[in-house]
Design a protein around this motif. Structure first.
Motif, PDB file in Angstrom:
ATOM      1  N   ARG A 163     -36.512  21.934   3.277  1.00 45.24           N
ATOM      2  CA  ARG A 163     -36.894  21.959   1.850  1.00 45.24           C
ATOM      3  C   ARG A 163     -37.136  23.388   1.382  1.00 45.24           C
ATOM      4  NH1 ARG A 163     -42.758  20.272   1.156  1.00 45.24           N
ATOM      5  NH2 ARG A 163     -42.916  22.494   1.689  1.00 45.24           N
ATOM      6  N   ASP A 164     -37.938  24.133   2.109  1.00 41.26           N
ATOM      7  CA  ASP A 164     -38.312  25.482   1.682  1.00 41.26           C
ATOM      8  C   ASP A 164     -37.137  26.446   1.733  1.00 41.26           C
ATOM      9  OD1 ASP A 164     -40.836  24.441   1.406  1.00 41.26           O
ATOM     10  OD2 ASP A 164     -41.663  25.389   3.216  1.00 41.26           O
ATOM     11  N   ALA A 165     -36.334  26.372   2.812  1.00 42.05           N
ATOM     12  CA  ALA A 165     -35.223  27.305   2.969  1.00 42.05           C
ATOM     13  C   ALA A 165     -34.182  27.110   1.873  1.00 42.05           C
ATOM     14  CB  ALA A 165     -34.589  27.139   4.350  1.00 42.05           C
ATOM     15  N   PHE A 166     -33.832  25.869   1.572  1.00 39.73           N
ATOM     16  CA  PHE A 166     -32.806  25.626   0.567  1.00 39.73           C
ATOM     17  C   PHE A 166     -33.323  25.878  -0.841  1.00 39.73           C
ATOM     18  CE2 PHE A 166     -30.324  24.010   3.989  1.00 39.73           C
ATOM     19  CZ  PHE A 166     -29.011  24.073   3.542  1.00 39.73           C
ATOM     20  N   ASP A 167     -34.581  25.551  -1.089  1.00 39.24           N
ATOM     21  CA  ASP A 167     -35.155  25.879  -2.397  1.00 39.24           C
ATOM     22  C   ASP A 167     -35.104  27.379  -2.649  1.00 39.24           C
ATOM     23  OD1 ASP A 167     -35.707  23.462  -3.566  1.00 39.24           O
ATOM     24  OD2 ASP A 167     -37.808  23.401  -2.971  1.00 39.24           O
ATOM     25  N   ALA A 168     -35.475  28.163  -1.640  1.00 38.95           N
ATOM     26  CA  ALA A 168     -35.496  29.618  -1.801  1.00 38.95           C
ATOM     27  C   ALA A 168     -34.085  30.171  -1.987  1.00 38.95           C
ATOM     28  CB  ALA A 168     -36.168  30.265  -0.586  1.00 38.95           C
ATOM     29  N   ALA A 169     -33.136  29.693  -1.189  1.00 33.86           N
ATOM     30  CA  ALA A 169     -31.783  30.237  -1.238  1.00 33.86           C
ATOM     31  C   ALA A 169     -31.065  29.912  -2.542  1.00 33.86           C
ATOM     32  CB  ALA A 169     -30.971  29.722  -0.048  1.00 33.86           C
ATOM     33  N   PHE A 170     -31.361  28.758  -3.137  1.00 30.99           N
ATOM     34  CA  PHE A 170     -30.643  28.315  -4.333  1.00 30.99           C
ATOM     35  C   PHE A 170     -31.475  28.444  -5.612  1.00 30.99           C
ATOM     36  CE2 PHE A 170     -27.962  26.477  -1.134  1.00 30.99           C
ATOM     37  CZ  PHE A 170     -26.704  26.336  -1.717  1.00 30.99           C
ATOM     38  N   GLN A 171     -32.641  29.039  -5.533  1.00 32.56           N
ATOM     39  CA  GLN A 171     -33.522  29.093  -6.693  1.00 32.56           C
ATOM     40  C   GLN A 171     -32.847  29.733  -7.897  1.00 32.56           C
ATOM     41  OE1 GLN A 171     -36.599  27.642  -6.804  1.00 32.56           O
ATOM     42  NE2 GLN A 171     -36.517  28.079  -8.987  1.00 32.56           N
ATOM     43  N   ASP A 172     -32.149  30.848  -7.682  1.00 32.79           N
ATOM     44  CA  ASP A 172     -31.523  31.542  -8.801  1.00 32.79           C
ATOM     45  C   ASP A 172     -30.247  30.862  -9.279  1.00 32.79           C
ATOM     46  OD1 ASP A 172     -30.265  32.306  -6.327  1.00 32.79           O
ATOM     47  OD2 ASP A 172     -29.221  33.895  -7.419  1.00 32.79           O
ATOM     48  N   LEU A 173     -29.697  29.968  -8.453  1.00 31.89           N
ATOM     49  CA  LEU A 173     -28.444  29.295  -8.803  1.00 31.89           C
ATOM     50  C   LEU A 173     -28.673  28.026  -9.609  1.00 31.89           C
ATOM     51  CD1 LEU A 173     -26.433  29.688  -5.483  1.00 31.89           C
ATOM     52  CD2 LEU A 173     -25.685  30.458  -7.739  1.00 31.89           C
ATOM     53  N   CYS A 174     -29.563  27.164  -9.115  1.00 29.93           N
ATOM     54  CA  CYS A 174     -29.747  25.865  -9.780  1.00 29.93           C
ATOM     55  C   CYS A 174     -31.193  25.392  -9.715  1.00 29.93           C
ATOM     56  CB  CYS A 174     -28.820  24.820  -9.171  1.00 29.93           C
ATOM     57  SG  CYS A 174     -28.959  24.644  -7.369  1.00 29.93           S
ATOM     58  N   GLY A 175     -32.111  26.320  -9.497  1.00 29.29           N
ATOM     59  CA  GLY A 175     -33.530  25.964  -9.503  1.00 29.29           C
ATOM     60  C   GLY A 175     -34.016  25.312  -8.239  1.00 29.29           C
ATOM     61  N   GLY A 176     -33.223  25.366  -7.169  1.00 30.31           N
ATOM     62  CA  GLY A 176     -33.615  24.739  -5.907  1.00 30.31           C
ATOM     63  C   GLY A 176     -32.641  23.651  -5.510  1.00 30.31           C
ATOM     64  N   VAL A 177     -32.980  22.946  -4.452  1.00 26.61           N
ATOM     65  CA  VAL A 177     -32.089  21.939  -3.878  1.00 26.61           C
ATOM     66  C   VAL A 177     -32.861  20.640  -3.648  1.00 26.61           C
ATOM     67  CG1 VAL A 177     -30.827  21.326  -1.769  1.00 26.61           C
ATOM     68  CG2 VAL A 177     -30.487  23.567  -2.802  1.00 26.61           C
ATOM     69  N   ASP A 178     -32.197  19.516  -3.878  1.00 29.58           N
ATOM     70  CA  ASP A 178     -32.768  18.208  -3.551  1.00 29.58           C
ATOM     71  C   ASP A 178     -32.337  17.858  -2.127  1.00 29.58           C
ATOM     72  OD1 ASP A 178     -33.856  17.873  -6.133  1.00 29.58           O
ATOM     73  OD2 ASP A 178     -31.918  17.167  -6.877  1.00 29.58           O
ATOM     74  N   VAL A 179     -33.305  17.774  -1.229  1.00 32.94           N
ATOM     75  CA  VAL A 179     -33.015  17.470   0.172  1.00 32.94           C
ATOM     76  C   VAL A 179     -33.227  15.979   0.394  1.00 32.94           C
ATOM     77  CG1 VAL A 179     -33.567  17.939   2.577  1.00 32.94           C
ATOM     78  CG2 VAL A 179     -33.716  19.784   0.881  1.00 32.94           C
ATOM     79  N   TYR A 180     -32.144  15.277   0.692  1.00 30.90           N
ATOM     80  CA  TYR A 180     -32.210  13.852   1.009  1.00 30.90           C
ATOM     81  C   TYR A 180     -32.207  13.703   2.530  1.00 30.90           C
ATOM     82  CZ  TYR A 180     -31.117  12.353  -3.787  1.00 30.90           C
ATOM     83  OH  TYR A 180     -31.151  12.100  -5.135  1.00 30.90           O
TER      84      TYR A 180
END
Length: 494
Positions: free
Chosen positions: A72-89
């Motif tokens: 959750r934290d790694a993908f949110d940080a990496a994609f924050q500037d692209l799409c506001g984070g990531v939804d991890v299912y």
């Protein structure tokens, strides 16, 4: 010190110390205690054996939660500037129980299901419906109806036939005055052949999943009455945009499982983004979401090299960022579906050793010579781990109840079923003094082991014990013989 066996596969090195654990294969809180036995979160395996018996799935709750947060934290940080984070299912097919579903929600993840039964587990855990997804290549009308009635966040549609089925069921409900809109993602096969076993590679053309991105053949186009320049993927988008009762969220792909190389994920992301752009321009619509699947590998053996979530996230974000820039498009909201990568290494299976025997096997390079291979039988087998039979999967094992200074001996850990293929660990070096009553632990069994478990030979399926804060508890009780007989109508008549 013993010499390496010529019967060992080329990847299996002779360990320098049989008592040392290969850390990437185990939960972070599995160690050898002062007595030399394994302990999980401070709980010795000898105590687990005494309280719960064997075979037994032993899961570290703290490790599960830590791995979920890491994604959750790694993908949110990496994609924050692209799409506001990531939804991890979290991919529930790997391993799911009511308590695990609650952990998933508490750690800020969503949940992916692929059957009515998995939906029932999510419901029992009071998982918010809008944070649930439903997968599957052949969802029943009942499963689709259930998803619509619950108001699921998304249904991942696998074929044009299924898209039409979902639309029809939604329309029937709307005709009855019910508020039914199917939020749909279309699963595409981008033609990426992942470097994994053919049975768990899922994005090449010749398999059951997804909508092909390749153009129809002339024969298929004629049969379907469609433009031969179209692909099944494009036809599905055309239909989804037009069908009443369908809200098209976006595109989805999953290239396979137990993958270590990053190149396949990058190729798939580029193909999906280009198609996403083309479909938005064709129909003048916004497709707000895109799912890039899961399938990231774990360390079953010392030669497996899993990548940490932060490395995976940064590499994927770089590809998506570059591709969106080249296309001149806004990045859709990205989602991913890790399952094995979260739960796999949180769990080991604990077995008790029974019989042993040593056989002489011909030298693969010189039939005039033979070498010993030792068979160690344990009290479980293919009924609690079908992956070696299904996928020729490799595992490792460790002597769990004590340390040993005995020489290493090439061993094959086998189960108790009436099948010669009932192999738990095909090749592993274990101490030569392993004996009946010892405990063996096989790491990396959190994913697709309990989930695939069977009652072959009428063995009761093992339970799952979760450990946190120095306390062990059932999260799934082990079966009993009474459980096995409870559905046998002949037994109920006696």
């Amino acid at each position: 010190m013993a010499a390496a066996s010529p019967l060992a596969p080329s990847w299996l090195d002779l360990p320098g110390d049989l008592n040392t654990l290969h850390a990437p294969s185990w939960a972070h809180d599995v160690v050898r205690d002062a007595d030399g036995g394994l302990a999980v979160g401070g709980v010795p395996v000898s105590a687990l054996k005494e309280q719960f018996g064997t075979p037994l799935f032993v899961l570290s709750e703290d490790d599960f939660r830590a791995r979920a947060r890491a994604f959750r934290d790694a993908f949110d940080a990496a994609f924050q500037d692209l799409c506001g984070g990531v939804d991890v299912y979290y991919a529930g097919k790997a391993f799911l129980s009511v308590e695990v579903a609650r952990w998933v929600q508490e750690e800020g993840l969503r949940l992916d299901t692929c059957s009515g039964g998995e939906l029932a587990v999510a419901q029992r855990a009071s998982f918010p419906a809008e944070l649930l997804g439903l997968h599957g290549n052949n969802k029943s009308a009942a499963e689709i109806g259930r998803a619509l009635d619950l108001g699921l966040g998304r249904i991942v549609v696998d074929s044009i036939d299924e898209l039409e089925r979902v639309a029809r069921i939604a329309q029937e409900r709307r005709a009855e005055g019910r508020d039914a809109v199917a939020k749909v993602m279309l699963r595409l096969t981008p033609g990426v052949h992942a470097h994994t076993h053919e049975f768990i590679a899922t994005a090449h053309e010749d398999q059951k999943f997804g909508l092909s991105m390749a153009p129809f053949t002339a024969e298929d186009a004629a049969e379907r009455g469609v433009d031969p320049q179209l692909s099944a993927a494009e036809q599905a988008v055309d239909a989804a945009v037009a069908l009443d009762g369908i809200e098209l969220l976006g595109l989805h792909c999953h290239i396979g499982s137990q993958i270590f190389e990053a190149d396949g994920f990058a190729v798939a992301a580029r193909k999906l983004l280009a198609f996403h752009d083309a479909m938005q321009r064709k129909h003048g619509v916004v497709l707000p979401e895109m799912d890039l699947g899961g399938g990231h590998g774990i360390a079953y053996t010392p030669v497996d090299t899993p990548r940490p979530p932060a490395e995976i996230a940064l590499a994927l974000a770089a590809v998506v960022r570059e591709c969106c820039s080249e296309l001149g498009i806004e990045c859709p909201r990205i989602s991913i579906e890790p399952g094995r990568a979260i739960v796999g290494s949180t769990t080991f299976t604990l077995y008790e050793v029974g019989t042993r025997k040593t056989v002489q096997v011909e030298d693969p390079e010189d039939a005039s010579r033979t070498f010993p291979r030792r068979y160690i039988s344990v009290d479980g087998g293919m009924s609690d781990n079908a992956r070696p039979v299904l996928y020729d999967a490799d595992y490792s094992a460790a002597l769990a109840n004590r340390t040993s200074g005995a020489p290493a001996q090439l061993s094959r850990v086998v189960g108790k079923h009436c099948e010669s293929g009932d192999i738990v660990v095909k090749d592993v070096y274990l101490p030569s003094d392993v004996r009946a009553g010892d405990l063996l632990a096989v790491p990396g069994t959190g994913a697709y082991c309990w989930a695939l478990a069977s009652n072959y030979n009428y063995l009761a399926r093992p339970g799952v014990v979760a450990i946190s804060g120095g306390t062990a508890r059932w999260i799934i009780r082990g079966e009993t013989e009474e459980d096995l007989l409870s559905r046998d109508m002949g037994a109920r008549q006696l």
